[in-house]
Write an enzyme that holds these catalytic residues in place. Structure first.
Site, PDB file in Angstrom:
ATOM      1  N   LYS A   2      -2.624   1.939   4.906  1.00  0.00           N
ATOM      2  CA  LYS A   2      -1.163   1.912   4.682  1.00  0.00           C
ATOM      3  C   LYS A   2      -0.710   3.208   4.030  1.00  0.00           C
ATOM      4  O   LYS A   2      -1.504   3.954   3.430  1.00  0.00           O
ATOM      5  CB  LYS A   2      -0.750   0.720   3.824  1.00  0.00           C
ATOM      6  CG  LYS A   2      -1.318   0.698   2.395  1.00  0.00           C
ATOM      7  CD  LYS A   2      -0.553   1.500   1.359  1.00  0.00           C
ATOM      8  CE  LYS A   2      -1.199   1.446  -0.014  1.00  0.00           C
ATOM      9  NZ  LYS A   2      -0.852   2.519  -0.929  1.00  0.00           N
ATOM     10  N   ASP A  58      -2.520  -4.739  -4.148  1.00  0.00           N
ATOM     11  CA  ASP A  58      -2.202  -4.309  -2.771  1.00  0.00           C
ATOM     12  C   ASP A  58      -2.724  -5.284  -1.716  1.00  0.00           C
ATOM     13  O   ASP A  58      -2.347  -5.192  -0.544  1.00  0.00           O
ATOM     14  CB  ASP A  58      -2.901  -2.962  -2.470  1.00  0.00           C
ATOM     15  CG  ASP A  58      -2.125  -1.773  -2.992  1.00  0.00           C
ATOM     16  OD1 ASP A  58      -0.978  -1.970  -3.431  1.00  0.00           O
ATOM     17  OD2 ASP A  58      -2.673  -0.662  -2.956  1.00  0.00           O
TER      18      ASP A  58
HETATM   19  O1  C5P Z   1      -4.149  -4.468  -9.000  1.00  0.00           O
HETATM   20  P1  C5P Z   1      -5.161  -3.378  -8.980  1.00  0.00           P
HETATM   21  O2  C5P Z   1      -6.517  -3.840  -9.436  1.00  0.00           O
HETATM   22  O3  C5P Z   1      -5.235  -2.653  -7.684  1.00  0.00           O
HETATM   23  O4  C5P Z   1      -4.663  -2.322 -10.039  1.00  0.00           O
HETATM   24  C1  C5P Z   1      -5.489  -1.331 -10.582  1.00  0.00           C
HETATM   25  C2  C5P Z   1      -4.872  -0.876 -11.890  1.00  0.00           C
HETATM   26  O5  C5P Z   1      -3.631  -0.207 -11.644  1.00  0.00           O
HETATM   27  C3  C5P Z   1      -4.516  -2.020 -12.827  1.00  0.00           C
HETATM   28  O6  C5P Z   1      -5.592  -2.338 -13.653  1.00  0.00           O
HETATM   29  C4  C5P Z   1      -3.357  -1.461 -13.602  1.00  0.00           C
HETATM   30  O7  C5P Z   1      -3.842  -0.642 -14.645  1.00  0.00           O
HETATM   31  C5  C5P Z   1      -2.661  -0.554 -12.621  1.00  0.00           C
HETATM   32  N1  C5P Z   1      -1.502  -1.202 -11.968  1.00  0.00           N
HETATM   33  C6  C5P Z   1      -0.315  -1.322 -12.674  1.00  0.00           C
HETATM   34  N2  C5P Z   1       0.769  -1.904 -12.070  1.00  0.00           N
HETATM   35  C7  C5P Z   1       0.707  -2.337 -10.808  1.00  0.00           C
HETATM   36  C8  C5P Z   1      -0.493  -2.210 -10.061  1.00  0.00           C
HETATM   37  C9  C5P Z   1      -1.584  -1.622 -10.680  1.00  0.00           C
HETATM   38  O8  C5P Z   1      -0.223  -0.922 -13.852  1.00  0.00           O
HETATM   39  N3  C5P Z   1       1.803  -2.870 -10.236  1.00  0.00           N
END
Ligand code: C5P
Length: 302
Positions: free
Chosen positions: A17, A154
């Site tokens: 994406k 995601d």
């Molecule tokens: O959700 P995911 O594990 O992909 O996110 C990785 C990191 O990115 C999270 O631990 C967080 O620190 C940050 N994040 C965030 N806000 C989001 C998505 C991700 O702060 N909407």
């Protein structure tokens, strides 16, 4: 997600994406950031093959897809440890359902890793769908969605199987939309990456006065020259502070006649939007000559 094959083997194609818009609205109490983003699914896929095994073991092999042509050298890829998102997705499904089945997963990578193209998230979504079918679990898409949101922000987008979607919340609230295409992009992936958590830690709420809906409306009505002005990514500024390769890419892309250009997701991939495939080919050749990273052409999924 595109599917092929009956049980006991399942093959899935997991798309990449791009984020044409990503506005951070603010930091939440749980440490995540509230955002609104337009995700567009690309015609660039990893392939996953799931082979059922009688013991409950879960194993994963990962190869560079380019090396899988008949007679080609097989290049194993690094980064397939126990914390790999594909194995985490498989374990979560196994633990939630208590199934005694195991699986060997073959992952053929085409999507650059740690690049803001969500290859890992898409592979994890494909794993939930593939194992649901392989193990005959009968989970609904909504049930898989809630497991997906636990694994990463995601991942629900890919479970929606949408060609494009506006995603809100921390990214897990998915509203599919259709964007007439094809849209042609040149993508460059520098040799260095960035940690998503680190980029979010340095970000500030987006200050642009328009919303994701303004961009979607213009894309849906074919107003491309005004749509490109609404491309935006709140994570680009912190990414540039953390990694000078992103700034180098921005400067190189600004010298090409793209409709618009910006970083995707939390980086470090950078993309330019082109009027046609022909223009994309010309811009890609010039950018490749600048040797700032791997450069390729891709369109959105029709
Ligand atoms: O959700 P995911 O594990 O992909 O996110 C990785 C990191 O990115 C999270 O631990 C967080 O620190 C940050 N994040 C965030 N806000 C989001 C998505 C991700 O702060 N909407």
């Amino acid at each position: 997600m595109l599917c092929r094959g009956p049980n006991p083997n399942v093959t899935l194609f997991a798309p990449a994406k791009l984020n044409l818009f990503l506005k951070v609205l603010g930091k939440r109490g749980d440490g995540y950031h509230e955002l609104e983003t337009l995700m567009v699914s690309l015609a660039l896929y990893d392939t996953l093959r799931f082979h059922i095994t009688p013991s409950p073991r879960l194993t994963l092999s990962c190869r560079d897809a380019a090396s899988c042509r008949v007679g080609g050298p097989v290049r194993e890829m690094p980064g397939v440890g126990d914390d790999n998102l594909v194995l985490r997705a498989a374990r979560l499904l196994q633990e939630t359902t208590g199934t005694q089945y195991g699986t060997h997963i073959e992952l053929f990578k085409r999507i650059p890793m740690a690049a803001g193209l969500a290859g890992g998230s898409s592979d994890a979504a494909a794993t939930l769908v593939g194992l649901n079918r392989l193990w005959n679990l009968g989970y609904s898409n909504n049930e898989l969605m809630s497991l997906a949101a636990r694994l990463g922000s995601d991942i629900p987008f890919f479970l929606a199987s949408a060609t494009a979607a506006v995603c809100r919340g921390r990214g897990e609230i998915v509203e599919p939309c259709s964007i007439p295409g094809p849209l042609w992009f040149v993508v460059a992936r520098p040799g260095t990456g960035l940690s998503t958590a680190e980029v979010f830690r340095h970000c500030r709420p987006g200050s642009v006065p328009w919303s994701v809906d303004d961009l979607v409306t213009r894309l849906q009505t074919g107003r491309h020259s005004t749509a490109q002005k609404l491309f935006y990514n709140s994570l680009q500024e912190p990414a540039e502070q953390l990694n000078p390769d992103v700034t180098r890419l921005r400067r190189a892309f600004a010298r090409q006649p793209f409709l618009g250009h910006q970083m995707s997701g939390s980086g470090t991939s950078y993309f330019g939007w082109c009027r046609s495939r022909r223009q994309a080919t010309q811009c890609a050749a010039r950018l490749a000559a600048a040797r700032l990273g791997d450069v390729f052409i891709v369109s959105n999924r029709p």
